[in-house]
Design a protein around this motif. Structure first.
Motif, PDB file in Angstrom:
ATOM      1  N   THR A 114     -11.931  13.915   3.099  1.00  0.00           N
ATOM      2  CA  THR A 114     -10.495  13.253   2.809  1.00  0.00           C
ATOM      3  C   THR A 114      -9.800  12.891   4.130  1.00  0.00           C
ATOM      4  O   THR A 114      -9.833  13.701   5.152  1.00  0.00           O
ATOM      5  CB  THR A 114      -9.947  14.228   2.066  1.00  0.00           C
ATOM      6  OG1 THR A 114     -10.398  14.899   0.851  1.00  0.00           O
ATOM      7  CG2 THR A 114      -8.493  13.788   1.891  1.00  0.00           C
ATOM      8  N   LEU A 115      -9.552  11.820   4.125  1.00  0.00           N
ATOM      9  CA  LEU A 115      -8.952  11.362   5.710  1.00  0.00           C
ATOM     10  C   LEU A 115      -7.525  10.930   5.105  1.00  0.00           C
ATOM     11  O   LEU A 115      -7.378  10.340   4.305  1.00  0.00           O
ATOM     12  CB  LEU A 115      -9.557   9.968   6.063  1.00  0.00           C
ATOM     13  CG  LEU A 115     -11.196  10.003   6.321  1.00  0.00           C
ATOM     14  CD1 LEU A 115     -11.480   8.857   6.798  1.00  0.00           C
ATOM     15  CD2 LEU A 115     -11.235  11.214   7.412  1.00  0.00           C
ATOM     16  N   THR A 116      -6.762  11.415   5.927  1.00  0.00           N
ATOM     17  CA  THR A 116      -5.011  11.073   5.796  1.00  0.00           C
ATOM     18  C   THR A 116      -4.393  10.431   7.117  1.00  0.00           C
ATOM     19  O   THR A 116      -4.605  11.100   8.061  1.00  0.00           O
ATOM     20  CB  THR A 116      -4.361  12.304   5.274  1.00  0.00           C
ATOM     21  OG1 THR A 116      -4.574  13.343   6.308  1.00  0.00           O
ATOM     22  CG2 THR A 116      -4.941  13.029   3.972  1.00  0.00           C
ATOM     23  N   LEU A 117      -3.345   9.671   6.972  1.00  0.00           N
ATOM     24  CA  LEU A 117      -2.684   9.505   7.869  1.00  0.00           C
ATOM     25  C   LEU A 117      -1.379  10.051   8.058  1.00  0.00           C
ATOM     26  O   LEU A 117      -0.573  10.030   6.841  1.00  0.00           O
ATOM     27  CB  LEU A 117      -2.567   7.684   7.937  1.00  0.00           C
ATOM     28  CG  LEU A 117      -3.660   6.827   8.296  1.00  0.00           C
ATOM     29  CD1 LEU A 117      -3.523   5.430   7.728  1.00  0.00           C
ATOM     30  CD2 LEU A 117      -4.019   6.955   9.738  1.00  0.00           C
ATOM     31  N   PRO A 140     -18.203   8.609  17.387  1.00  0.00           N
ATOM     32  CA  PRO A 140     -19.593   8.966  16.903  1.00  0.00           C
ATOM     33  C   PRO A 140     -19.660  10.103  15.986  1.00  0.00           C
ATOM     34  O   PRO A 140     -20.138   9.945  14.733  1.00  0.00           O
ATOM     35  CB  PRO A 140     -20.603   9.332  18.264  1.00  0.00           C
ATOM     36  CG  PRO A 140     -19.890   8.785  19.250  1.00  0.00           C
ATOM     37  CD  PRO A 140     -18.360   8.400  19.123  1.00  0.00           C
ATOM     38  N   GLU A 141     -19.026  11.133  16.391  1.00  0.00           N
ATOM     39  CA  GLU A 141     -18.695  12.104  15.346  1.00  0.00           C
ATOM     40  C   GLU A 141     -18.094  11.947  13.963  1.00  0.00           C
ATOM     41  O   GLU A 141     -18.497  12.363  12.857  1.00  0.00           O
ATOM     42  CB  GLU A 141     -18.131  13.506  15.959  1.00  0.00           C
ATOM     43  CG  GLU A 141     -16.472  13.306  16.384  1.00  0.00           C
ATOM     44  CD  GLU A 141     -16.537  12.836  17.717  1.00  0.00           C
ATOM     45  OE1 GLU A 141     -15.350  12.738  18.163  1.00  0.00           O
ATOM     46  OE2 GLU A 141     -17.489  12.305  18.441  1.00  0.00           O
ATOM     47  N   LEU A 142     -17.029  11.168  13.961  1.00  0.00           N
ATOM     48  CA  LEU A 142     -16.339  10.658  12.781  1.00  0.00           C
ATOM     49  C   LEU A 142     -17.565   9.780  11.941  1.00  0.00           C
ATOM     50  O   LEU A 142     -17.393   9.684  10.709  1.00  0.00           O
ATOM     51  CB  LEU A 142     -15.062  10.150  13.180  1.00  0.00           C
ATOM     52  CG  LEU A 142     -14.216   9.504  11.863  1.00  0.00           C
ATOM     53  CD1 LEU A 142     -13.958  10.760  10.913  1.00  0.00           C
ATOM     54  CD2 LEU A 142     -13.015   8.908  12.128  1.00  0.00           C
ATOM     55  N   PRO A 202     -10.823  16.952   7.729  1.00  0.00           N
ATOM     56  CA  PRO A 202     -10.690  18.506   7.690  1.00  0.00           C
ATOM     57  C   PRO A 202     -10.797  19.399   9.107  1.00  0.00           C
ATOM     58  O   PRO A 202     -10.530  20.409   9.027  1.00  0.00           O
ATOM     59  CB  PRO A 202     -11.781  18.739   6.539  1.00  0.00           C
ATOM     60  CG  PRO A 202     -11.944  17.380   5.887  1.00  0.00           C
ATOM     61  CD  PRO A 202     -11.679  16.356   6.881  1.00  0.00           C
ATOM     62  N   SER A 203     -11.588  18.819   9.810  1.00  0.00           N
ATOM     63  CA  SER A 203     -11.923  19.457  10.987  1.00  0.00           C
ATOM     64  C   SER A 203     -11.224  18.876  12.437  1.00  0.00           C
ATOM     65  O   SER A 203     -11.324  19.606  13.409  1.00  0.00           O
ATOM     66  CB  SER A 203     -13.260  19.552  11.453  1.00  0.00           C
ATOM     67  OG  SER A 203     -14.043  18.124  11.464  1.00  0.00           O
TER      68      SER A 203
END
Length: 139
Positions: free
Chosen positions: A41-44, A27-29, A56-57
């Motif tokens: 920004t999302l990274t794998l 839920p938080e994402l 970021p968090s």
């Protein structure tokens, strides 16, 4: 392939060839992605045990969950008029052919995101054969 039906919604099997993967978001994402602010920004990243999704968090571990009940993806369709009979039943057949559903894919697993602190606390699963998965749980 179409399944004949005298009443109800016409259903056909028409896979579209796309490989679908379902991602279960915490839920938080989801809230972060749907916010009116600038998208994060999302990274794998690879790790020895699983892929990691970093925001970021927070960092999430990607885990595949297999399901015993498959999920069938459907798409609305409209049938062509080539199957419409030429006799007095044409109006009824045209009404039935106006819409239907096509099964475009079947999904047998989902990917869940587990916060990395919870994933690290969970014991690592031992790799075992299929026999142990089915019958050896109580041993």
């Amino acid at each position: 392939m179409s399944i004949p039906s005298s009443s109800g919604i016409p259903l056909s099997h028409a896979p579209d060839g796309t490989g679908y993967k379902l991602l279960e978001l915490p839920p938080e994402l989801l809230e972060l992605l749907e916010s009116q602010d600038r998208p994060p920004t999302l990274t794998l990243h690879p790790s020895p045990t699983a892929a990691l999704l970093k925001t970021p968090s927070k960092t999430y571990s990607l885990r595949q969950k297999n399901t015993s009940n498959a999920l069938i993806l459907l798409a609305p369709t409209s049938s062509s008029s080539s199957n419409t009979p030429s006799d007095g039943r044409a109006a009824a057949a045209a009404a039935e052919a106006a819409g239907g559903l096509s099964t475009i894919a079947t999904v047998h697993d989902t990917t869940e995101l587990v916060p990395e602190d919870e994933a690290a606390a969970a014991p690592a699963a031992k790799a075992r054969g299929k026999w142990h998965e089915k019958f050896g749980r109580g041993r």
